[in-house]
Design an enzyme around this catalytic site. Structure first.
Site, PDB file in Angstrom:
ATOM      1  CG  ASN A 107     -51.533   8.583  61.151  1.00  0.00           C
ATOM      2  OD1 ASN A 107     -52.308   9.504  61.437  1.00  0.00           O
ATOM      3  ND2 ASN A 107     -51.751   7.351  61.519  1.00  0.00           N
ATOM      4  CG  HIS A 154     -48.262   9.212  67.390  1.00  0.00           C
ATOM      5  ND1 HIS A 154     -47.130   9.179  68.161  1.00  0.00           N
ATOM      6  CD2 HIS A 154     -48.187   8.116  66.572  1.00  0.00           C
ATOM      7  CE1 HIS A 154     -46.418   8.118  67.864  1.00  0.00           C
ATOM      8  NE2 HIS A 154     -47.021   7.460  66.885  1.00  0.00           N
ATOM      9  N   GLY A 212     -45.826  11.028  70.059  1.00  0.00           N
ATOM     10  CA  GLY A 212     -44.532  10.327  70.097  1.00  0.00           C
ATOM     11  C   GLY A 212     -43.559  10.912  69.077  1.00  0.00           C
ATOM     12  CG  HIS A 213     -44.339  10.544  64.864  1.00  0.00           C
ATOM     13  ND1 HIS A 213     -45.653  10.149  64.806  1.00  0.00           N
ATOM     14  CD2 HIS A 213     -43.626   9.563  64.281  1.00  0.00           C
ATOM     15  CE1 HIS A 213     -45.728   8.971  64.201  1.00  0.00           C
ATOM     16  NE2 HIS A 213     -44.518   8.593  63.875  1.00  0.00           N
ATOM     17  CD  GLN A 233     -40.756   1.140  56.548  1.00  0.00           C
ATOM     18  OE1 GLN A 233     -39.900   1.888  56.127  1.00  0.00           O
ATOM     19  NE2 GLN A 233     -41.163   1.166  57.814  1.00  0.00           N
ATOM     20  CE  LYS A 258     -34.402   4.231  75.108  1.00  0.00           C
ATOM     21  NZ  LYS A 258     -34.263   4.115  76.584  1.00  0.00           N
ATOM     22  CE  LYS A 259     -45.420   1.136  69.478  1.00  0.00           C
ATOM     23  NZ  LYS A 259     -45.511   1.106  68.071  1.00  0.00           N
TER      24      LYS A 259
END
Ligand code: PAF
Length: 274
Positions: free
Chosen positions: A28, A30, A32-33, A57, A145-146
């Site tokens: 999924n 976005h 950021g990835h 997890q 870092k998110k």
């Protein structure tokens, strides 16, 4: 981009390379990835991403079954970002038998903050990351870092197991209004999406107060929690911690502020270094 689904295919495809650079994901994808993939690219001689939604997890009441699986668009985005190899194992491939050997991170790192509200979460994360690192055998791995606590725990795990892997941190990608990009943002209604920016706003207010010299951290944290609650959020925590191990800071420590809160049924997390 070469797509492989088995550990054997992955190993044979990576055999000629000396310095794989790796970005693990749950899909999924976005921006950021993709920024992490672009950051990884010059750090290695082959760029590897993984997509694996890791059951270990998720707590029983969490969104494992409904976690968005967006295979076609993920592949297109990774290709576009310059990923060379995508490792997308099935559950049967990665966990052919129940994964009874697990990595248990120490309670002082893993049972606080996210781990307090999601018991067992970091056992699941560390176990799958250890397994993915063992499959890919990268020289470099990039984590966002998110997920600040995840990054801190993985750094410590890699260090304590003496894995020959450099862990590199990627900055949090944000929407123009400041909302941290997250796969779970897609769960937000239009009204919630407009409100969601308030989480980063609360953190920015906290950072500004700390930078201005405020020292009563407990009051600042309580005020931030109260202002989110007043807007209809259900905050789990808004805290200022020391960066190195996320414990209560002492004067002079480098700080990070972190928050997790539910908006409707969606739980969002964010953080800012001070
Ligand atoms: O950050 C994530 O997406 C996941 O926790 C990770 C590191 C891919 C492990 O499943």
């Amino acid at each position: 981009m070469h797509i492989v689904h088995t550990i054997a295919e992955l190993r044979s495809h990576l055999a000629p390379f000396k310095r794989p650079a790796f970005v693990p994901t749950m899909g999924n994808l976005h921006e950021g990835h993709l920024a992490l993939v672009r950051q990884a690219k010059p750090l290695g001689d082959v760029t590897v991403a993984s997509i694996f939604v890791n059951r270990l997890q998720f707590l029983p009441h969490e969104d494992f079954d409904t976690y968005p699986r967006t295979w076609e668009s993920d592949c297109a985005k990774l290709q576009e970002a310059g990923c060379d190899v995508l490792f997308a194992p099935s559950e049967k491939e990665l966990y052919p038998e129940p994964q009874t050997f697990k990595v248990h991170p120490p309670a002082e790192l893993a049972d606080i903050l996210e781990g307090h509200f999601r018991p067992g979460f970091f056992v699941g994360v560390c176990t799958v990351v250890m397994k993915l690192l063992s499959c890919v055998q990268p020289r470099v791995a990039v984590f966002g870092k998110k997920d600040y606590q995840q990054l801190m725990i993985i750094r410590r795990m890699v260090q304590q197991f003496a894995l020959p892997i450099e862990i590199v941190a990627g900055d949090t990608a944000r929407a123009p209004d400041g909302l941290a990009l997250s796969s779970r943002n897609g769960y937000l209604s239009e009204a919630e999406r407009a409100e969601a920016v308030q989480l980063s706003t609360a953190l920015k207010t906290l950072v500004a107060a700390l930078q201005a010299g405020a020292s009563d951290i407990a009051t600042l944290e309580a005020n931030a929690m109260a202002s989110l609650s007043a807007r209809g959020w259900k905050p789990d925590y808004v805290v200022a911690r020391r960066r190195i191990d996320l414990q209560t800071p002492t004067p002079g420590d480098a700080l990070v502020v972190l928050a997790a809160a539910k908006l409707g049924t969606t739980r969002l997390i964010d953080n800012l270094e001070v």
